[in-house]
Design a protein around this motif. Structure first.
Motif, PDB file in Angstrom:
ATOM      1  N   TYR A  90      -2.815 -11.319  -0.286  1.00  0.00           N
ATOM      2  CA  TYR A  90      -2.887 -10.066  -0.769  1.00  0.00           C
ATOM      3  C   TYR A  90      -1.307  -9.900  -0.822  1.00  0.00           C
ATOM      4  O   TYR A  90      -0.547  -9.287  -1.669  1.00  0.00           O
ATOM      5  N   PRO A  91      -1.043 -10.565   0.345  1.00  0.00           N
ATOM      6  CA  PRO A  91       0.777 -10.284  -0.393  1.00  0.00           C
ATOM      7  C   PRO A  91       1.194 -11.060  -1.115  1.00  0.00           C
ATOM      8  O   PRO A  91       2.408 -10.658  -2.049  1.00  0.00           O
ATOM      9  N   LEU A  92       0.626 -12.138  -2.157  1.00  0.00           N
ATOM     10  CA  LEU A  92       1.150 -12.508  -3.421  1.00  0.00           C
ATOM     11  C   LEU A  92       1.016 -11.675  -4.194  1.00  0.00           C
ATOM     12  O   LEU A  92       1.570 -11.520  -5.217  1.00  0.00           O
TER      13      LEU A  92
ATOM     14  N   ASP B 236       3.214  -5.912  -7.593  1.00  0.00           N
ATOM     15  CA  ASP B 236       4.615  -4.974  -7.069  1.00  0.00           C
ATOM     16  C   ASP B 236       3.733  -3.930  -6.660  1.00  0.00           C
ATOM     17  O   ASP B 236       4.099  -2.559  -6.778  1.00  0.00           O
TER      18      ASP B 236
ATOM     19  N   ARG C 129       1.025  -8.670  -4.060  1.00  0.00           N
ATOM     20  CA  ARG C 129       1.642  -7.585  -3.326  1.00  0.00           C
ATOM     21  C   ARG C 129       2.879  -7.499  -4.047  1.00  0.00           C
ATOM     22  O   ARG C 129       3.744  -6.789  -5.507  1.00  0.00           O
ATOM     23  N   SER C 130       3.483  -8.860  -3.940  1.00  0.00           N
ATOM     24  CA  SER C 130       4.690  -9.733  -4.567  1.00  0.00           C
ATOM     25  C   SER C 130       4.790  -9.337  -6.362  1.00  0.00           C
ATOM     26  O   SER C 130       5.743  -9.398  -6.454  1.00  0.00           O
ATOM     27  N   ASN C 131       3.384  -9.998  -6.637  1.00  0.00           N
ATOM     28  CA  ASN C 131       3.238 -10.650  -8.146  1.00  0.00           C
ATOM     29  C   ASN C 131       3.411  -8.756  -9.181  1.00  0.00           C
ATOM     30  O   ASN C 131       3.951  -8.629 -10.110  1.00  0.00           O
TER      31      ASN C 131
ATOM     32  N   GLN D 155      -0.770 -18.103  -7.481  1.00  0.00           N
ATOM     33  CA  GLN D 155      -1.627 -17.506  -8.454  1.00  0.00           C
ATOM     34  C   GLN D 155      -3.322 -18.427  -8.514  1.00  0.00           C
ATOM     35  O   GLN D 155      -3.904 -18.083  -8.731  1.00  0.00           O
TER      36      GLN D 155
ATOM     37  N   VAL E  49       5.171 -15.018   6.223  1.00  0.00           N
ATOM     38  CA  VAL E  49       3.460 -14.627   6.053  1.00  0.00           C
ATOM     39  C   VAL E  49       3.136 -16.146   6.452  1.00  0.00           C
ATOM     40  O   VAL E  49       1.809 -15.586   7.358  1.00  0.00           O
TER      41      VAL E  49
ATOM     42  N   SER F  63       1.104  -1.293  -3.709  1.00  0.00           N
ATOM     43  CA  SER F  63       2.149  -0.112  -2.660  1.00  0.00           C
ATOM     44  C   SER F  63       0.555  -0.815  -1.371  1.00  0.00           C
ATOM     45  O   SER F  63      -0.881  -1.924  -1.704  1.00  0.00           O
TER      46      SER F  63
END
Length: 402
Positions: A45-47, A53, A49-51, A174, A258, A55
């Motif tokens: 999920y952090p990947l 953008d 979220r950054s890829n 990813q 992370v 919430s």
């Protein structure tokens, strides 16, 4: 594997009533492969979220998309296969998981991420009720043990997912998710052999009256099922608060990277696997109601302390919470199967579906709350959920004569 899998499909005779550990091992390994894919998706999920953008609310909707397809269809699959067994549905369902993972690897936008997550959930909607049926068929009367063996494979897979994410997907991006489609292919092969064994069992001569009658009044059965659903709510909403948001909580509160947060999630999920393995056989020995009672209400002191703990204490508390919390689910599933004899698929589909549905809705709601009030507040609110475990006191001591 080359010697074990053909054995599953063979027509060799075993002593009547013997526990088929080869079959249980095969579906446990398949569960490991299936749930490692699901956990991998959660852990990256952090990947995402950054890829893209995203919430917290959008992160929660990814979990909702995958768990709603898994939850809504599971009871329907279980109800249908109680009347019309589908041995080959196991490998066919896994094909959906395979396609969903490939789509996750190449998803160009958020909408495709949601579709891919839904495909992974669709595979689970077929896998879990039918695999739970196979576990009961192979149990040889040791139903709690069989459920634990089956479920622990999934929990170990769930624990491995964050490690795969931390050491492979996060460094390579990813598209590296596509390599893990090999896990789904391996599961398809194993489940093909399990399907042949399953099909063979339905061709064997049936003995008279294999299912015990339930002597409990219908009203008490309904009341007990409602209590079990409430306990599932407590368990899986709290479980979701850890599995979906522990990484973000630790990164926010303790400013750790992370990878370190993913290792904390691995410790929690490994404890969940250990608790699952022990919960079923302990329930066979001391009674499922006692296991449910201790597992759910017994974690309350630890969940209430977690929002105030430091980093090291948080790791210790989440391990204790994961171990105790997980030991309840095999006991709950078998207890519910004994409440409604002869409806293994329906009950398995209902309770595995509830597990996914509650987790999905919980992830979406908790994501909204985290955006509004902060992730710390979410952990304070969720810490009170295990107090619902007091409802276990109203369950009958023994659902049936099974």
């Amino acid at each position: 594997m080359s010697t074990v899998l053909p054995e599953l499909a063979s027509r060799s005779r075993r002593p009547e009533g013997a526990t088929r550990f080869d079959v249980l091992g095969a579906i446990s390994v398949s569960h490991f492969l299936n749930d490692s894919i699901q956990s991998l998706m959660l852990a990256v999920y952090p990947l995402f979220r950054s890829n893209f953008d995203l919430s917290f609310a959008q992160i929660g909707l990814i979990t909702l998309a995958y768990q709603l397809t898994a939850s809504i269809i599971q009871p329907l699959v279980g109800r249908y296969t109680d009347r019309h067994p589908l041995p080959w549905s196991l490998p066919v369902g896994m094909i959906s998981t395979f396609l969903g993972l490939l789509l996750l690897a190449v998803a160009p936008n958020y909408a495709v991420l949601l579709l891919a997550a839904a495909l992974v959930g669709l595979g689970s909607s077929v896998f879990h009720p039918e695999s739970s049926r196979v576990a009961r068929m192979a149990a040889g009367g040791r139903y709690g043990l069989a459920q634990s063996i089956f479920q622990v494979g999934g929990n170990v897979g769930t624990a491995v997912g964050p490690l795969l994410a931390a050491f492979f997907v996060m460094p390579h991006g990813q598209q590296s998710l596509s390599w893990f489609s090999l896990l789904a292919l391996a599961a398809i092969v194993i489940l093909s052999f399990v399907g042949r064994w399953y099909q063979h069992q339905h061709r064997l001569p049936k003995k008279a009256a294999p299912v015990a009658a339930n002597t409990l009044p219908a009203g008490l059965v309904r009341k007990s099922l409602v209590i079990l659903v409430a306990l599932m709510f407590s368990k899986f909403i709290y479980l979701t608060s850890i599995s979906s948001y522990l990484i973000f909580y630790l990164m926010h509160r303790f400013a750790i990277p992370v990878r370190e947060a993913q290792l904390h999630l691995f410790l929690f999920l490994a404890a969940v696997a250990a608790g699952t393995l022990l919960g079923g056989p302990i329930g066979d020995r001391i009674g499922r109601k006692r296991v449910i009672w201790v597992s759910l209400l017994g974690i309350a002191p630890f969940t209430l302390a977690l929002p105030y703990a430091g980093l090291t204490a948080s790791a210790l508390l989440t391990v204790i919470i994961g171990f105790l919390l997980a030991s309840a689910f095999p006991a709950i599933v078998v207890y519910a199967q004994e409440l409604v004899p002869g409806k293994v698929g329906t009950i398995s589909g209902l309770f595995f579906g509830l597990a996914f549905g509650l987790g999905g809705v919980g992830a979406a709601v908790l994501g909204q709350l985290a955006d509004l009030w902060g992730i710390d507040t979410v952990y304070h609110i969720c810490s009170f959920l295990p107090l619902l475990g007091i409802l276990a006191a109203f369950l009958p001591q023994r659902p049936s004569s099974i």
